[in-house]
Design an enzyme around this catalytic site. Structure first.
Site, short mmCIF file in Angstrom:
data_model
loop_
_atom_site.label_atom_id
_atom_site.label_comp_id
_atom_site.label_asym_id
_atom_site.label_seq_id
_atom_site.Cartn_x
_atom_site.Cartn_y
_atom_site.Cartn_z
CG HIS A 22 -2.14 0.85 1.36
ND1 HIS A 22 -2.24 2.22 1.45
CD2 HIS A 22 -3.66 1.02 1.12
CE1 HIS A 22 -2.56 3.07 1.71
NE2 HIS A 22 -4.00 2.65 1.30
CD GLN B 121 -7.17 -4.61 3.78
OE1 GLN B 121 -8.03 -5.41 3.82
NE2 GLN B 121 -6.73 -3.24 3.57
CE LYS C 217 -8.55 -0.89 6.09
NZ LYS C 217 -8.77 -0.10 4.67
CB CYS D 111 -3.52 3.12 -2.37
SG CYS D 111 -5.09 4.59 -1.28
CG ASP E 291 0.75 -2.02 5.96
OD1 ASP E 291 -0.81 -2.39 6.35
OD2 ASP E 291 -0.08 -1.73 5.12
#
Length: 405
Positions: free
Chosen positions: A121, A201, A224, A362, A198
């Site tokens: 991302h 997700q 999320k 993104c 990261d």
């Protein structure tokens, strides 16, 4: 243990009562909020609203307790070793920017290398780029192989260059690909790198155990995970968090101030400048408590069923160009219709009240690699129903016919 009941799970979410006509498949962008989260944030604002840490009055003490209890809830959810390792941020992007800024001013030196992947991302690209050129730090990118999976041989060659930081997404927000993080992080640590994940997700796919995962830092956003927007978490090993230069100054992050200089507070306050998102933290704790009622493996298994049902149905629709792979996928399928712009497909689905996302997601460098103008993303959550998948497939088939006319 009984099979997962998606209908019962869905009933916890007021959105679907108020908007029964919508098929919501934009879950990679943000998830809906269960009643428990809405009630927790509303109750705070209606009956307990006050600032934290600063007030001598009882309302402030109650707010402080709720806020720090939320930190403890996150600590337990991630299985962190110390509550001071949980830093509240405004989201994953803010966490990654704090890391890039903080490491660039302390750990990283000219000539050092950072490794990221081609699936990242923008938040895990631009946050580093903002400082790398100025400080002479080099960014290396792990390419993808022909199957659009991480090229692990190329990764080994980059590790041989002794990177100082390896920063990787857990799950591609565009393709849904689950990275083989456990091995990749262990190899990065063996090469002497600081490891960053990261988890924007990944947090909705798999509950991380940060004491088992070889991650020095793990970032995620509450929204999320069925929590509020505007609140996120930067987990970090305490010794490394203490090396970060704070990105923001003011408020409780200060121990003492004079015009000659300032001394920073201890963790976690050191990295939490200004008035925090108190209600957001309380909402995140409520989301964690809500999710903890359900079997995590059942949630994953049901998402796999939704994904496979959708994937199998797509095989019957001519003209679909599928970018995502079914295997090793956390519940996201991205596709195009051959010769058509993704925005046109998303617009036709919107007319049938099917919420999807179209564009570059993104991940502009990834789409340059794919040689695609963008794509339409379908992202599933456990409150989605098989009947909705079938409804979406019917709408897709109709949209393809309209576009071909």
């Amino acid at each position: 243990m009984s099979d997962f009941n998606a209908v019962a799970f869905r009933q916890h979410f007021p959105f679907f009562v108020n908007q029964p006509a919508w098929v919501y498949l934009d879950n990679a962008a943000t998830t809906h909020k269960p009643k428990a989260v809405l009630e927790a944030t509303d109750h705070f604002y209606r009956t307990q609203n006050s600032n934290v840490h600063r007030g001598a009055h009882q309302l402030s003490q109650v707010a402080t307790t709720l806020y720090e209890d939320a930190r403890l809830a996150v600590k337990n959810y991630l299985n962190a070793a110390d509550v001071a390792e949980i830093i509240f941020t405004s989201g994953t992007t803010a966490a990654l920017n704090q890391l890039a800024f903080g490491l660039m001013h302390t750990v990283l030196k000219p000539g050092d290398r950072i490794v990221i992947s081609a699936l990242e991302h923008h938040a895990n690209i631009v946050s580093w780029q903002l400082h790398c050129q100025r400080f002479g730090v080099i960014i290396d990118v792990i390419p993808l192989n022909a199957d659009l999976q991480i090229d692990l041989d190329a990764y080994q060659k980059l590790l041989a260059l002794s990177p100082k930081v390896v920063s990787l997404t857990q799950v591609s927000n565009t393709l849904g690909t689950i990275l083989p993080l456990e091995n990749m992080l262990r190899e990065a640590k063996a090469a002497g790198a600081i490891t960053v994940v990261d988890g924007a997700q990944g947090i909705a796919w798999q509950r991380p155990d940060v004491q088992q995962l070889a991650a020095d830092f793990y970032c995620f956003s509450a929204h999320k995970l069925y929590g509020p927007t505007g609140i996120g978490v930067l987990y970090g090993k305490k010794a490394l968090l203490e090396q970060l230069t704070p990105l923001q100054g003011g408020g409780e992050m200060i121990e003492s101030v004079s015009f000659a200089g300032s001394h920073f507070n201890k963790l976690p306050a050191r990295l939490e400048a200004g008035t925090p998102n108190i209600a957001g933290a309380i909402g995140l704790a409520a989301a964690i408590a809500f999710l903890s009622q359900f079997d995590a493996e059942q949630l994953k298994s049901y998402k796999r069923l939704l994904l496979k049902t959708f994937h199998d149905g797509l095989q019957q629709i001519p003209g679909i160009v599928l970018l995502s792979k079914l295997e090793n996928n956390a519940g996201i399928l991205t596709l195009n219709v051959a010769g058509e712009h993704p925005a046109d497909l998303a617009s036709l689905l919107n007319e049938q009240q099917i919420a999807v996302r179209a564009g570059l997601h993104c991940t502009m460098p990834l789409f340059e690699l794919l040689e695609q103008p963008g794509a339409v993303r379908f992202a599933f959550a456990p409150y989605n129903l098989i009947s909705e998948v079938e409804q979406c497939l019917t709408a897709l088939a109709q949209a393809v016919e309209i576009l071909a006319a």
